[in-house]
Design an enzyme around this catalytic site. Structure first.
Site: not given
Ligand code: ADP
Length: 538
Positions: A185, A328, A437, A442
């Site tokens: 990640t 993940e 918050k 929220w």
């Molecule tokens: P990291 O968690 O390390 O940033 P990832 O690339 O796996 O790496 O990121 C996943 C996260 O990215 C998601 O849990 C979400 O918060 C965000 N994310 C991905 N796509 C979208 C989207 N279309 N809209 C909003 N958030 C997004």
């Protein structure tokens, strides 16, 4: 009673074989620093098997980890098949990590070898003394004459492959639950975490992503993945094109918006995919290129502001297709394909603002943060988003037990807060840690950013929470103004007052030169929070 169907293992080699046999003539075009390299899916099969011979000859352990440190190229794609095809595990190294993260992940994965593009050797070389598990550093010459460091582990790719006959991959992997790849990640909080994909998860993810309710790619498509092969399992694009017969256009090192648009035009690309920053940067240049072949612009990794999608529609008639997922989740969770119920333009724009329709194979639910009770899919109720499915992680690499990233019944806690509509579209409200918050209520930073970025003078905006003596936290907007435009604090706050609840309007605005980005190009709110840590509101 058990069924009576054959137990044919779902492997990455099965994906390769489909590509090279059924779609042998489909292309893999790579733009390098020195020109264009063209190959076919049949050529890929040969390269993969020769790489496999090299891996065997180097004596990499039967399930050894092999890293890549490379751009999107033909050879990098071949590693996606040769390494797992021989039972080993491909760790796609993130070239944008900070040095400490890079050293941590290579040592954590215990990589025995790394295949590195010569143009990236300058980044990796200073770290080599700390990468103690590496026995072989295989340099892939990509036309950039980076000096080769004096390290006995260095070998040249071309020399190793020169006399390597193609290996036979049949029967090498018989258990589809064998590990195929590791992706870490991006480590926005703490150390990066290792996600270990299986052959089976890669196969299922690839076939599902071809569905019309997902990416709907066909053999008529020419796909340009701007998303790096090392980011979030390349969104499945190392596999799905071979399943579906779509040609691949690999952009190599130059990922500037202008050069991506030129490549789309030159190679008649039909579908492309990347994070919002790339597509935002491209807006002013869209009119200068012939993008008439383009039918899909996939965008994910962060929320896609409505203004971004509509700017593309206005310029070239193609809006953005938003996708949501996580490293993940291999990473596909949802894609904004339009269901037949979406009838009017207003409904379409609204739908495109969601993170998409839950993909077949993925199950999702939203639960109350405290009681953990499930909330209804009414598009309004929000809760912590949890997912499960055959390509969703069950446990992180080298951990003893699943831990608190998972619910007691094994679902992954995504860390996102969302609503789900009655039609099954996910609306991401925020990341749990980015919500503001305020006085027990929220406020969604994503929602505010969307509205701020809708202002014509705004280039980029990120909203963070800052401490407030009365309300606990209040929103604080960090805004980048477009070149040549002017914008005053009062005007922006006035714009917002007309569009969001009064209590949601940020208490203050900072005009900044650029929103800091993470290793994969996302807004780094962590950096902004640090930058404004001495600031409080009220
Ligand atoms: P990291 O968690 O390390 O940033 P990832 O690339 O796996 O790496 O990121 C996943 C996260 O990215 C998601 O849990 C979400 O918060 C965000 N994310 C991905 N796509 C979208 C989207 N279309 N809209 C909003 N958030 C997004």
């Amino acid at each position: 009673m058990l069924g009576l169907m054959q137990d044919a293992p779902l492997t990455t080699t099965a994906i390769l074989e489909r590509g090279e046999k059924v779609y042998a003539t489909r292309e893999i075009v790579t733009r390098t620093a020195t020109g264009i390299h063209r190959a076919t899916f049949a050529d890929l099969g040969v390269e993969v098997r020769r790489q496999a011979t090299v891996l065997d000859r180097l004596g990499i352990s039967a399930d050894g980890r092999v890293a890549s440190f490379a751009w999107n190229t033909f050879r990098h794609l071949a590693l996606y098949y040769s390494v797992p095809g021989t039972g080993r595990v491909l760790h796609t190294g993130n070239i944008r990590y900070f040095p400490e993260q890079l050293v941590y992940t290579f040592n954590h994965a215990e990589d025995e070898a790394v295949f590195v593009d010569r143009s990236l050797l300058g980044l990796l070389a200073p770290m080599l003394p700390q990468l103690t598990t590496l026995k072989h550093v295989i340099v892939m010459d990509d036309g950039v004459p980076t000096p080769i460091p004096d390290d006995p582990r260095i070998k040249l790719y071309e020399e190793l492959l020169a006399d390597a006959e193609p290996a036979d991959l049949r029967g090498r992997v018989t258990d589809e639950f064998t590990a195929a790849g590791i992706c870490y990640t991006s480590g926005t909080t703490g150390n990066p975490k290792g996600v270990v994909y299986t052959h089976r998860s890669q196969w299922l993810h690839a076939i599902a992503s071809l569905a019309s309710s997902v990416f709907g790619m066909t053999d008529a498509d020419r796909l340009l993945p701007v998303v790096p092969l090392f980011h979030a399992n390349a969104w499945g694009f190392a596999h799905s094109p071979l399943m579906g017969g779509a040609s691949l256009i690999m952009p190599g090192p130059d990922l500037s918006p202008g050069s991506i648009l030129s490549l789309i035009a030159a190679e008649k690309v039909t579908v492309t995919a990347g994070v919002p920053t790339i597509w935002m940067g491209a807006i002013p240049l869209l009119k200068d290129h012939d993008l008439s072949t383009l039918r899909g612009v996939i965008c994910g990794g962060s929320a896609v502001p409505v203004s971004l999608s509509e700017a593309w529609r206005e310029a070239i008639g193609v809006p953005i297709t938003q996708a949501w997922g996580m490293t993940e989740m291999s990473p596909l969770g949802s894609v904004t394909q339009l269901r037949s119920e979406v009838a009017t333009m207003e409904q379409e724009v609204e739908t495109r603002a969601t993170a998409g329709l839950i993909a077949p194979g993925v199950q999702a639910r939203i639960v109350d943060a405290i009681t953990r009770e499930e909330k209804p899919w009414d598009g309004e109720a929000t809760g912590d988003l949890e997912v499960t499915g055959p390509w969703v992680v069950r446990q992180y690499y080298k951990t003893d037990e699943p831990g608190d990233s998972f619910s007691p019944d094994g679902w992954l806690r995504t860390g996102d807060v969302a609503a789900i509509t009655p039609l099954g579209y996910i609306k991401i409200v925020d990341r749990t840690k980015d919500l503001v918050k305020s006085g027990g209520e929220w406020i969604s930073s994503v929602d505010l950013e969307n509205q701020i970025m809708g202002h014509p003078a705004v280039k980029e905006a990120a909203v963070i929470a800052l401490p407030h003596p009365k309300w606990g936290e209040r929103p604080f907007a960090c805004v980048v103004v477009r070149e040549g435009a002017t914008l005053e604090r009062e005007e922006l706050l006035g714009w917002l007052t007309e569009r969001v609840g009064k209590w949601q309007v940020p208490d203050d605005v900072a005009f900044i030169d650029e929103v800091p980005k993470t290793s994969v190009g996302k807004f780094s709110k962590k950096t902004l929070r640090e930058q404004f840590s001495d600031r409080s509101l009220g």
